[in-house]
Motif scaffolding. Sequence first.
Motif, PDB file in Angstrom:
ATOM      1  N   ALA A 239      25.188  38.990  35.550  1.00 49.60           N
ATOM      2  CA  ALA A 239      24.063  39.605  34.847  1.00 49.60           C
ATOM      3  C   ALA A 239      22.744  38.958  35.273  1.00 49.60           C
ATOM      4  O   ALA A 239      21.734  39.641  35.506  1.00 49.60           O
ATOM      5  N   HIS A 240      22.758  37.635  35.379  1.00 48.70           N
ATOM      6  CA  HIS A 240      21.554  36.911  35.809  1.00 48.70           C
ATOM      7  C   HIS A 240      21.194  37.263  37.251  1.00 48.70           C
ATOM      8  O   HIS A 240      20.012  37.507  37.563  1.00 48.70           O
ATOM      9  N   MET A 241      22.199  37.308  38.122  1.00 52.35           N
ATOM     10  CA  MET A 241      21.931  37.627  39.534  1.00 52.35           C
ATOM     11  C   MET A 241      21.359  39.036  39.677  1.00 52.35           C
ATOM     12  O   MET A 241      20.439  39.273  40.469  1.00 52.35           O
ATOM     13  N   ALA A 242      21.909  39.969  38.912  1.00 50.19           N
ATOM     14  CA  ALA A 242      21.408  41.339  38.970  1.00 50.19           C
ATOM     15  C   ALA A 242      19.971  41.410  38.458  1.00 50.19           C
ATOM     16  O   ALA A 242      19.120  42.102  39.043  1.00 50.19           O
ATOM     17  N   LYS A 243      19.696  40.697  37.375  1.00 51.63           N
ATOM     18  CA  LYS A 243      18.348  40.691  36.798  1.00 51.63           C
ATOM     19  C   LYS A 243      17.325  40.126  37.783  1.00 51.63           C
ATOM     20  O   LYS A 243      16.206  40.640  37.908  1.00 51.63           O
ATOM     21  N   GLU A 244      17.734  39.077  38.510  1.00 50.95           N
ATOM     22  CA  GLU A 244      16.829  38.424  39.459  1.00 50.95           C
ATOM     23  C   GLU A 244      16.880  39.055  40.851  1.00 50.95           C
ATOM     24  O   GLU A 244      16.251  38.550  41.782  1.00 50.95           O
ATOM     25  N   LYS A 245      17.676  40.131  40.968  1.00 50.23           N
ATOM     26  CA  LYS A 245      17.826  40.846  42.256  1.00 50.23           C
ATOM     27  C   LYS A 245      18.268  39.905  43.379  1.00 50.23           C
ATOM     28  O   LYS A 245      17.716  39.895  44.486  1.00 50.23           O
ATOM     29  N   VAL A 246      19.285  39.107  43.065  1.00 54.78           N
ATOM     30  CA  VAL A 246      19.824  38.154  44.034  1.00 54.78           C
ATOM     31  C   VAL A 246      20.838  38.871  44.924  1.00 54.78           C
ATOM     32  O   VAL A 246      21.778  39.481  44.431  1.00 54.78           O
ATOM     33  N   PRO A 247      20.674  38.817  46.237  1.00 55.40           N
ATOM     34  CA  PRO A 247      21.665  39.435  47.137  1.00 55.40           C
ATOM     35  C   PRO A 247      22.991  38.672  47.068  1.00 55.40           C
ATOM     36  O   PRO A 247      23.003  37.444  46.930  1.00 55.40           O
ATOM     37  N   MET A 248      24.080  39.393  47.142  1.00 53.39           N
ATOM     38  CA  MET A 248      25.391  38.751  47.086  1.00 53.39           C
ATOM     39  C   MET A 248      26.350  39.520  47.997  1.00 53.39           C
ATOM     40  O   MET A 248      26.766  40.629  47.690  1.00 53.39           O
ATOM     41  N   ASP A 249      26.679  38.910  49.121  1.00 51.09           N
ATOM     42  CA  ASP A 249      27.569  39.568  50.079  1.00 51.09           C
ATOM     43  C   ASP A 249      29.025  39.458  49.665  1.00 51.09           C
ATOM     44  O   ASP A 249      29.840  40.317  50.015  1.00 51.09           O
ATOM     45  N   PHE A 250      29.365  38.389  48.939  1.00 53.08           N
ATOM     46  CA  PHE A 250      30.729  38.284  48.414  1.00 53.08           C
ATOM     47  C   PHE A 250      30.704  37.525  47.085  1.00 53.08           C
ATOM     48  O   PHE A 250      29.828  36.701  46.831  1.00 53.08           O
ATOM     49  N   PHE A 251      31.670  37.871  46.247  1.00 53.10           N
ATOM     50  CA  PHE A 251      31.867  37.234  44.951  1.00 53.10           C
ATOM     51  C   PHE A 251      33.237  36.569  45.004  1.00 53.10           C
ATOM     52  O   PHE A 251      34.264  37.236  45.145  1.00 53.10           O
ATOM     53  N   SER A 252      33.261  35.227  44.928  1.00 45.57           N
ATOM     54  CA  SER A 252      34.515  34.487  45.093  1.00 45.57           C
ATOM     55  C   SER A 252      35.018  33.950  43.761  1.00 45.57           C
ATOM     56  O   SER A 252      34.236  33.581  42.882  1.00 45.57           O
ATOM     57  N   TRP A 253      36.336  33.905  43.644  1.00 51.78           N
ATOM     58  CA  TRP A 253      36.964  33.510  42.379  1.00 51.78           C
ATOM     59  C   TRP A 253      38.318  32.874  42.647  1.00 51.78           C
ATOM     60  O   TRP A 253      38.881  32.997  43.731  1.00 51.78           O
ATOM     61  N   HIS A 254      38.871  32.199  41.608  1.00 49.78           N
ATOM     62  CA  HIS A 254      40.103  31.437  41.747  1.00 49.78           C
ATOM     63  C   HIS A 254      41.081  31.768  40.618  1.00 49.78           C
ATOM     64  O   HIS A 254      40.676  32.195  39.529  1.00 49.78           O
ATOM     65  N   ILE A 255      42.352  31.535  40.882  1.00 52.73           N
ATOM     66  CA  ILE A 255      43.364  31.657  39.829  1.00 52.73           C
ATOM     67  C   ILE A 255      44.601  30.871  40.233  1.00 52.73           C
ATOM     68  O   ILE A 255      45.012  30.879  41.388  1.00 52.73           O
ATOM     69  N   TYR A 256      45.189  30.176  39.254  1.00 54.22           N
ATOM     70  CA  TYR A 256      46.466  29.484  39.425  1.00 54.22           C
ATOM     71  C   TYR A 256      47.400  29.977  38.332  1.00 54.22           C
ATOM     72  O   TYR A 256      47.044  29.943  37.145  1.00 54.22           O
ATOM     73  N   THR A 257      48.571  30.440  38.713  1.00 55.65           N
ATOM     74  CA  THR A 257      49.484  31.066  37.766  1.00 55.65           C
ATOM     75  C   THR A 257      50.883  31.074  38.354  1.00 55.65           C
ATOM     76  O   THR A 257      51.105  30.613  39.485  1.00 55.65           O
ATOM     77  N   THR A 258      51.836  31.622  37.603  1.00 52.57           N
ATOM     78  CA  THR A 258      53.205  31.794  38.099  1.00 52.57           C
ATOM     79  C   THR A 258      53.521  33.265  38.340  1.00 52.57           C
ATOM     80  O   THR A 258      54.642  33.586  38.734  1.00 52.57           O
ATOM     81  N   ASP A 259      52.558  34.142  38.124  1.00 48.04           N
ATOM     82  CA  ASP A 259      52.831  35.579  38.133  1.00 48.04           C
ATOM     83  C   ASP A 259      51.932  36.311  39.132  1.00 48.04           C
ATOM     84  O   ASP A 259      50.723  36.455  38.891  1.00 48.04           O
ATOM     85  N   PRO A 260      52.471  36.798  40.242  1.00 48.88           N
ATOM     86  CA  PRO A 260      51.655  37.565  41.187  1.00 48.88           C
ATOM     87  C   PRO A 260      50.999  38.792  40.561  1.00 48.88           C
ATOM     88  O   PRO A 260      49.898  39.188  40.983  1.00 48.88           O
ATOM     89  N   LYS A 261      51.630  39.371  39.572  1.00 46.66           N
ATOM     90  CA  LYS A 261      51.054  40.556  38.926  1.00 46.66           C
ATOM     91  C   LYS A 261      49.787  40.198  38.150  1.00 46.66           C
ATOM     92  O   LYS A 261      48.865  41.019  38.038  1.00 46.66           O
ATOM     93  N   LYS A 262      49.725  38.984  37.615  1.00 45.83           N
ATOM     94  CA  LYS A 262      48.495  38.543  36.943  1.00 45.83           C
ATOM     95  C   LYS A 262      47.359  38.375  37.957  1.00 45.83           C
ATOM     96  O   LYS A 262      46.201  38.654  37.649  1.00 45.83           O
TER      97      LYS A 262
END
Length: 464
Positions: A239-262
């Motif tokens: 929301a902040h990036m959109a408000k400030e018109k910040v360019p974003m070529d990729f959005f990166s994220w992480h997850i650790y779990t036991t379930d590939p479906k999650k």
Amino acid sequence: MKRKIITLVALLLAGFACADVNVNPDKVLGPIKPMNGVNNGPGGPYGLGNSQIRDNFDDYKAAKIPFARTHDAAFSECYGSEHTVDITAIFPDFSKKADDPTAYDFAITDWYLKRIRQMGTEVFFRLGQKIEHHVKKYGIMPPADFKKWAKVCEHIIRHYNEGWADGHQWNIRYWEIWNEADLDVKTWNTNPRTWGGTEQQFFELYTITAKHLKKCFPNLHIGGPALAGNEQWADRFLAHMAKEKVPMDFFSWHIYTTDPKKIAAKSERMRTLADKYGYEKTETILNEWNYIRGWTDDYPYSLKTVHGIKGAAFTAATMIACQNTPVDILMYYDARPETPYNGLFDFYTFQPLPAYYSFYAWSRLAGLGRQVEAKADEEDDLYAVAAKGDDGTLRVMVARYNENDNINRPKNVKIHMANVKDGEVTAHMVSSVKLYSETILSVKNGVASVKLEPNAVVVVEAKL
């Protein structure tokens, strides 16, 4: 009909479950995506005159790993420890000028990145700091001057892509700003591990840096924030990036779990979240993931699993599941030799572990290029993907994964391959007794049958 009934009864009496995978080589779904990226490069001798030879160069290169993210490289002696990659390693004295070539120490980072490139792997450079678990923090506090920090990042990019400061012309495309600033939202001022400032301070640092770098390098991929997992924080960030018109070529994220479906479900949510704030063309990249049952009592079990056949099946199942979701790239954590998260290579010998062959198998699919339809029975433990090449080669990858250790019955999987003639096909199995071992399967009426343990991976190759 009578023969089929007799066969089914015989299998049931033998303790087998049954399942089907249906492959339609005529239905092309799109490209095989780079689901086999990792964090960090190969392990091997370091320094000059080091006679202690132990490396995984040949195996790493053979896996054709598409991307190596550089986060936490500073933990590895193989990569140069605290002298590599992190901003505080490359620009150790923040009081110096950002455009002064003598203020930078690129030596060991140059050497490390060169080794990654020698593997045929593309560098994915994390601009920031390694995680810090100790009682005293060194590099994770907010920089004294955000604009200056952005200029330091600019000159690091110029070194590697434009030859600045006796640098290189390496065309490193992906540059990620920081790592997991959301990890310690409640403890940022008492015991931070990744960001020792407020949320708003990080938003400001990211905004200034992303705008500056995109202005300097409009053709590069600038993104982040390597989200640890707090989706409410992610919503506020975007929301902040959109408000400030910040360019974003990729959005990166992480997850650790036991379930590939999650993992697959979260990739859908991350895509929806980015779209919500107008970042429809922004890539979503999962660049840390692995098997974790728990971070406390179950942590030792989790690490043991990462190194075994169950970890290999989980890895393959996750790649397959994510191939059919909006996520663009996966990067497993971690190929770093000294970490217990490394399910690819043995700590002592650097020889391949079971999960390595999930990566190797995926590269064989990617080499064909085009994904074709492959559907497994609607069961919890079976995952399937297929690809074909211009020369008529068809490869089908099937993973059976079970988190429940009490499941011990093998499963007879029938792989139905349209347009494949009767005869023999080659298969490679990863199981408790086989590590990508070759076997021959008979095909009759376009069907090949294979027995899979509760956790196993098989790749079948045929000609259309």
